[in-house]
Design an enzyme around this catalytic site. Sequence first.
Site, PDB file in Angstrom:
ATOM      1  N   GLU A  57       1.008  -1.036  -0.033  1.00 33.42           N
ATOM      2  CA  GLU A  57      -0.231   0.270  -0.150  1.00 33.42           C
ATOM      3  C   GLU A  57       0.979   0.954   0.193  1.00 33.42           C
ATOM      4  O   GLU A  57       1.265   1.556   1.078  1.00 33.42           O
ATOM      5  CB  GLU A  57      -0.689  -0.089   1.411  1.00 33.42           C
ATOM      6  CG  GLU A  57      -2.216  -1.435   1.310  1.00 33.42           C
ATOM      7  CD  GLU A  57      -3.272  -0.592   2.418  1.00 33.42           C
ATOM      8  OE1 GLU A  57      -2.693  -0.223   2.968  1.00 33.42           O
ATOM      9  OE2 GLU A  57      -3.745  -1.682   2.482  1.00 33.42           O
TER      10      GLU A  57
ATOM     11  N   ASP B 223      -3.293   4.051  -1.462  1.00 33.94           N
ATOM     12  CA  ASP B 223      -4.006   3.484  -0.034  1.00 33.94           C
ATOM     13  C   ASP B 223      -4.061   5.396   0.508  1.00 33.94           C
ATOM     14  O   ASP B 223      -3.750   6.760  -0.602  1.00 33.94           O
ATOM     15  CB  ASP B 223      -2.630   3.807   1.110  1.00 33.94           C
ATOM     16  CG  ASP B 223      -3.868   3.131   2.846  1.00 33.94           C
ATOM     17  OD1 ASP B 223      -5.011   3.670   2.626  1.00 33.94           O
ATOM     18  OD2 ASP B 223      -3.272   2.965   3.535  1.00 33.94           O
TER      19      ASP B 223
ATOM     20  N   GLU C 290     -11.960   1.485   3.676  1.00 31.01           N
ATOM     21  CA  GLU C 290     -11.092   1.708   5.210  1.00 31.01           C
ATOM     22  C   GLU C 290     -12.025   2.312   6.096  1.00 31.01           C
ATOM     23  O   GLU C 290     -13.230   3.091   5.933  1.00 31.01           O
ATOM     24  CB  GLU C 290     -10.549   3.032   5.518  1.00 31.01           C
ATOM     25  CG  GLU C 290      -8.581   2.198   4.366  1.00 31.01           C
ATOM     26  CD  GLU C 290      -7.486   2.580   4.974  1.00 31.01           C
ATOM     27  OE1 GLU C 290      -6.447   2.376   5.091  1.00 31.01           O
ATOM     28  OE2 GLU C 290      -7.854   3.674   4.007  1.00 31.01           O
TER      29      GLU C 290
END
Length: 675
Positions: free
Chosen positions: A533, A563, A620
Amino acid sequence: MLIAAGSHGVAGVHEVDSELGRKEFDAAEQTLDQAREAFHLEQSNNLQEISRSIQRFLTGAFAVLWLKIAVLVLLIWIDWKRRHALKQLEETSGDLKASEERFRRTYEAAGVGMGIFTIDGTVLSVNEKAAQILGYEKEELIGTKVSRIMAPEHVEDHLQKLATTPMTEEGGYRAERRVLRKDGREVWVRNTVTLLREEGLEPYYFATSEEITEQHKANERLAYLANYDPVTNLANRRYFEEQLTSALTNRRRGECVALLYLEIDGFDFLKGTFGRSVADELLGAVGKCLYGFRKDGEVIGRVDDHAFALMMVAASYDEATMQRARELQDAIRNVNYDESNTAPLSASVGIAFSDEAISTLTGVNGDKESITESLLKFARAAMLEARSRGGDSICVADPHLRDRAAQRHQIESALLRGIRENEFRVVFQPQFHISDGRLVRFEALCRWNSGELGMVPPDRFIPIAEQTGLIAEIGRRVLISALQEAKSWLQNGRRIGLAVNISPMQFMRPDFPQSVAEALAEAGFAPELLELEITEGIFIRDLNLAIARIRELQRLGLSIALDDFGTGYSSLSYLQRMPIDAVKLDRSFVSDLSIDSATVSMVQSVLAMARALKLRVVTEGVETTEQLSILRELGCDEAQGYLLGRPESAEMALQRVLNSPSETTKPEAQLQRTF
């Protein structure tokens, strides 16, 4: 008888006569012998005398003869020597002429300028190269003064060096100076001047000149680049720190050094949108503006990518410093870097004073370099505070900022100890496929239980580790440790993936791909199950290098995810050019899904774009079932968050792997069991 007697008497007479005659004869003969002896003696004497005379004659004659022979031989030898000497003289003369011709040719064909001039500086001779350097014909230079062709500022130094050269022995000097060509141009030459003395001749100077104009320009450029930034033409950080240290060292009693730390607002967005060349054009325009803004006694330098610092002498916390900061902001607003862009620039400015920096050190007169470092830290901390207020503002460093700076320094020291004592450990947070609830991978997260500070949250130590460069070593250890733990999943027959965060500093290291390959080989982990990431900061620094590095890593078989997607300025503009495999939607989007329809529309747009680019999307920060339901309805691929699983130890992660549905389990059962 008588006849016989008579005969006999006659015979006696005859005998007497014979005897007498014999005596006379003997006497005569004796006389004759004596005469003969005398004659012979006289003849012998005469012969001896003649012999001696002849001998004397012959001796003298031979002496004369030998003398004549000797004289003749001597004359012959002298003539031979004369001829030999003449021949040698002719040969020497020929050699001398040949040597003179060789010297003349060498003198004329030399690659450096050569010349001869008298004690008073009159040029006697120059070669072709010297005339070429000066742009004259050789005849034009002969008879002129050396000072005529020398730049005025060098004449006095030249004459002084000649005046100090001793006349009793060979001497001279070397120097680099500018000379004037016939066409008026100036060129730099390296001169070697030597005083020569020859018996019977007046002393004279022999000089060589090598043109070094390009070399001198290159040296000047190198010297300039050592102290100045080539983009802005302002002092670079090293030189600025030297000037700041000097000002702190030499300040008078009661004086204070004020440091204004400035950063261009929105620079990362501009650089990501328009590219590095436009960003550099902007920095050049800002540099030109700040150079003109500077007052006497002030020093301005570029101390970071888009950060500048201004040093001035002022009283602590005086209004004049604040006014100067406001003028600085006004100057930045008036920078015109692109005719097509009419939006004004803005800047966040932090102010720190040397008195405040000194008070944080041990002793009032602490180490000056420490004061310099402390002052820069305080000013930057104040700038970050100003930027956190929305930018285009001014903040003065205060004791609270000082305390935060001290805490930062404490964390920096503890980080070094943490690396040395191996205080970092890895925890794992699961990621699931939203449609069927299948466990697809774990994200490896770093945790730090400091022996000095206790448990330190990642959002406190990771930014400091990145700024100090320690993140590269911490990240290396996290990758190795995570792979070692994850191989147990494979050993238990479960092909569960592993995601590892990589910092820009770690990612850009030339040996990073090799270190990843070695870590994979050592752990025996399948490359296709590893996902690295990265953040968009990697692309902002050097897009082409980042793309090449990603492709190099993908050739190992692993995948790359972007990310914190959506938090930066340049994500959308870069996404099409990034050769990535997945994007991780930041938690800031998820938190507003259930209350903000605009956020839902934005997530839909991101998902549509990702599908068009064939990118997998991981969300996320999923903390509620409502958020998960919305994401499922929107068609998001994977999810991660406290609702699904908190970060857990390697042992708990292994247990989760063993308890998770196998790949042969029906999707409905997987979904029910997971969610």
